[in-house]
Enzyme design. Structure first.
Site, PDB file in Angstrom:
ATOM      1  N   LYS A  70      -5.014  13.469   2.328  1.00  0.00           N
ATOM      2  CA  LYS A  70      -3.718  13.689   3.003  1.00  0.00           C
ATOM      3  C   LYS A  70      -3.207  15.078   2.662  1.00  0.00           C
ATOM      4  CE  LYS A  70       0.012  10.399   3.896  1.00  0.00           C
ATOM      5  NZ  LYS A  70      -0.599   9.795   5.073  1.00  0.00           N
ATOM      6  N   HIS A 145      -7.265  -2.767   6.539  1.00  0.00           N
ATOM      7  CA  HIS A 145      -6.975  -1.741   5.525  1.00  0.00           C
ATOM      8  C   HIS A 145      -7.142  -2.331   4.127  1.00  0.00           C
ATOM      9  CE1 HIS A 145      -3.951   0.665   8.259  1.00  0.00           C
ATOM     10  NE2 HIS A 145      -5.086   0.399   8.869  1.00  0.00           N
ATOM     11  N   GLU A 164      -7.735   4.459   0.143  1.00  0.00           N
ATOM     12  CA  GLU A 164      -7.504   3.542   1.270  1.00  0.00           C
ATOM     13  C   GLU A 164      -8.754   3.533   2.139  1.00  0.00           C
ATOM     14  OE1 GLU A 164      -3.938   2.850   4.341  1.00  0.00           O
ATOM     15  OE2 GLU A 164      -5.280   4.441   4.991  1.00  0.00           O
ATOM     16  N   ALA A 176      -6.857   3.546  18.857  1.00  0.00           N
ATOM     17  CA  ALA A 176      -5.973   4.135  17.832  1.00  0.00           C
ATOM     18  C   ALA A 176      -5.821   5.649  18.023  1.00  0.00           C
ATOM     19  CB  ALA A 176      -6.504   3.818  16.437  1.00  0.00           C
ATOM     20  N   HIS A 180      -2.304   7.342  18.512  1.00  0.00           N
ATOM     21  CA  HIS A 180      -1.916   8.397  17.566  1.00  0.00           C
ATOM     22  C   HIS A 180      -1.350   9.598  18.329  1.00  0.00           C
ATOM     23  CE1 HIS A 180      -2.563  11.367  14.294  1.00  0.00           C
ATOM     24  NE2 HIS A 180      -2.283  10.329  13.533  1.00  0.00           N
TER      25      HIS A 180
HETATM   26  P1  0O2 Z   1      -2.906   9.316   8.912  1.00  0.00           P
HETATM   27  O1  0O2 Z   1      -2.861  10.671   9.488  1.00  0.00           O
HETATM   28  O2  0O2 Z   1      -3.901   8.409   9.599  1.00  0.00           O
HETATM   29  O3  0O2 Z   1      -3.023   9.279   7.420  1.00  0.00           O
HETATM   30  P2  0O2 Z   1       2.364   1.332   2.657  1.00  0.00           P
HETATM   31  O4  0O2 Z   1       3.817   1.071   2.501  1.00  0.00           O
HETATM   32  O5  0O2 Z   1       1.957   2.640   2.044  1.00  0.00           O
HETATM   33  O6  0O2 Z   1       1.508   0.171   2.245  1.00  0.00           O
HETATM   34  P3  0O2 Z   1       1.704   2.596   5.113  1.00  0.00           P
HETATM   35  O7  0O2 Z   1       0.551   3.339   4.486  1.00  0.00           O
HETATM   36  O8  0O2 Z   1       2.882   3.413   5.498  1.00  0.00           O
HETATM   37  O9  0O2 Z   1       2.152   1.392   4.210  1.00  0.00           O
HETATM   38  O10 0O2 Z   1       1.258   1.843   6.409  1.00  0.00           O
HETATM   39  P4  0O2 Z   1      -0.088   1.097   6.831  1.00  0.00           P
HETATM   40  O11 0O2 Z   1       0.303   0.033   7.774  1.00  0.00           O
HETATM   41  O12 0O2 Z   1      -0.910   0.673   5.672  1.00  0.00           O
HETATM   42  O13 0O2 Z   1      -0.870   2.185   7.675  1.00  0.00           O
HETATM   43  C1  0O2 Z   1      -1.026   3.511   7.388  1.00  0.00           C
HETATM   44  C2  0O2 Z   1      -2.125   4.143   8.218  1.00  0.00           C
HETATM   45  O14 0O2 Z   1      -2.717   3.207   9.127  1.00  0.00           O
HETATM   46  C3  0O2 Z   1      -1.614   5.254   9.107  1.00  0.00           C
HETATM   47  O15 0O2 Z   1      -1.638   6.425   8.367  1.00  0.00           O
HETATM   48  C4  0O2 Z   1      -2.620   5.246  10.253  1.00  0.00           C
HETATM   49  O16 0O2 Z   1      -3.829   5.892   9.853  1.00  0.00           O
HETATM   50  C5  0O2 Z   1      -2.907   3.788  10.411  1.00  0.00           C
HETATM   51  N1  0O2 Z   1      -1.953   3.112  11.321  1.00  0.00           N
HETATM   52  C6  0O2 Z   1      -1.045   2.164  10.980  1.00  0.00           C
HETATM   53  N2  0O2 Z   1      -0.378   1.747  12.067  1.00  0.00           N
HETATM   54  C7  0O2 Z   1      -0.864   2.431  13.116  1.00  0.00           C
HETATM   55  C8  0O2 Z   1      -0.561   2.414  14.518  1.00  0.00           C
HETATM   56  O17 0O2 Z   1       0.301   1.701  15.003  1.00  0.00           O
HETATM   57  N3  0O2 Z   1      -1.279   3.280  15.298  1.00  0.00           N
HETATM   58  C9  0O2 Z   1      -2.249   4.100  14.795  1.00  0.00           C
HETATM   59  N4  0O2 Z   1      -2.899   4.896  15.642  1.00  0.00           N
HETATM   60  N5  0O2 Z   1      -2.542   4.138  13.479  1.00  0.00           N
HETATM   61  C10 0O2 Z   1      -1.860   3.320  12.651  1.00  0.00           C
HETATM   62  P5  0O2 Z   1      -0.635   7.631   8.628  1.00  0.00           P
HETATM   63  O18 0O2 Z   1      -0.126   8.077   7.309  1.00  0.00           O
HETATM   64  O19 0O2 Z   1       0.408   7.232   9.640  1.00  0.00           O
HETATM   65  O20 0O2 Z   1      -1.471   8.739   9.284  1.00  0.00           O
END
Ligand code: 0O2
Length: 228
Positions: A70, A145, A164, A176, A180
């Site tokens: 990240k 996840h 992760e 996705a 995104h």
């Molecule tokens: P990037 O650029 O992919 O890293 P937490 O409180 O930390 O447990 P968190 O991490 O906020 O919860 O949420 P979660 O549900 O575990 O999901 C985080 C990551 O899953 C996101 O990372 C996305 O990669 C993916 N993701 C989750 N929901 C969606 C969605 O609705 N659409 C898409 N396309 N991806 C999703 P980041 O940090 O957003 O981005």
């Protein structure tokens, strides 16, 4: 909440003595180095499984594997979003997706086979599991996840790092990527209509994934014991 952008980060960098900043950034760089090592460990584990499956069962359980660290701005924004302290210790304790691996499989069953094979390894500790395949998000997002703890061995110490691991099918990944784009693109016209269309596509994709799985199971029926 105000998000930090790269222009603002550049301003901070310009306003400060670069040497002092570099020295202050060293602990951060060390932490990121440890996350990169953790990614290597996890990637290797999946590559080993792929080798074994290729030889033993003549198939690959996943199509591709990618990993990323990240970026600092996203880390800071997540720290702000979670309302936790902005320190290295707090980042390590509260942000679990600094190191991320994404495994893309052809078939949904392979996702669970691979996830279980990873969790069963005796140096891996499962910290958290979010199954967005069995419990999809409202917008249609599906993926499995896992947050896992993996040890890394440095020259004079052993460190436990969190990674992760996201598992999806090719079709879920296709979905996705488009979703995104919707999230990050500004001034999209008709976002509600697009979100509705995406939700419908997610359902179609889910049905297709399961039908493809059934077809593969029928093809493999004779050697079903080998499907592991
Ligand atoms: P990037 O650029 O992919 O890293 P937490 O409180 O930390 O447990 P968190 O991490 O906020 O919860 O949420 P979660 O549900 O575990 O999901 C985080 C990551 O899953 C996101 O990372 C996305 O990669 C993916 N993701 C989750 N929901 C969606 C969605 O609705 N659409 C898409 N396309 N991806 C999703 P980041 O940090 O957003 O981005």
């Amino acid at each position: 909440m105000k998000e930090l952008h790269s222009a603002e980060l550049n301003e901070i960098l310009e306003e400060n003595n670069p040497e002092v900043l570099l020295e202050e950034m060293l602990p951060f760089e060390k932490l990121m180095m440890r996350y990169r090592c953790a990614l290597m460990e996890i990637e290797t584990k999946f590559k080993v499984l792929n080798e074994e499956f290729s030889l033993q069962y003549n198939r690959n359980p996943f199509e591709s594997i990618t990993s990323r660290i990240k970026n600092p701005i996203s880390i800071i924004n997540k720290v702000k979003r979670k309302g936790v302290e902005l320190s290295l210790e707090s980042i390590e304790q509260n942000i679990f997706d600094i190191a991320g691996v994404r495994i893309i499989c052809s078939f949904p069953e392979d996702i669970y086979i691979l996830a279980n094979l990873l969790i069963q390894q005796d140096d891996i500790i499962l910290i958290k599991k979010k199954d967005y395949i069995k419990n999809p998000k409202e917008n249609g997002y599906r993926s499995l996840h896992l947050i896992v703890d993996v040890p890394i061995f440095l020259s004079s110490e052993k460190k436990h790092m969190k990674v992760e691991v996201q598992f999806r099918t090719i079709a879920m990944d296709f979905w996705a990527s488009l979703d995104h784009k919707l999230k990050y693109k500004k001034n999209v016209q008709n976002p509600e209509k697009i979100a509705l269309e995406l939700k419908k596509c997610a359902d179609v994709i889910n049905q297709m994934d399961h039908r493809m799985q059934e077809i593969r199971n029928m093809i493999d029926f004779k050697g079903s014991a080998k499907r592991i």
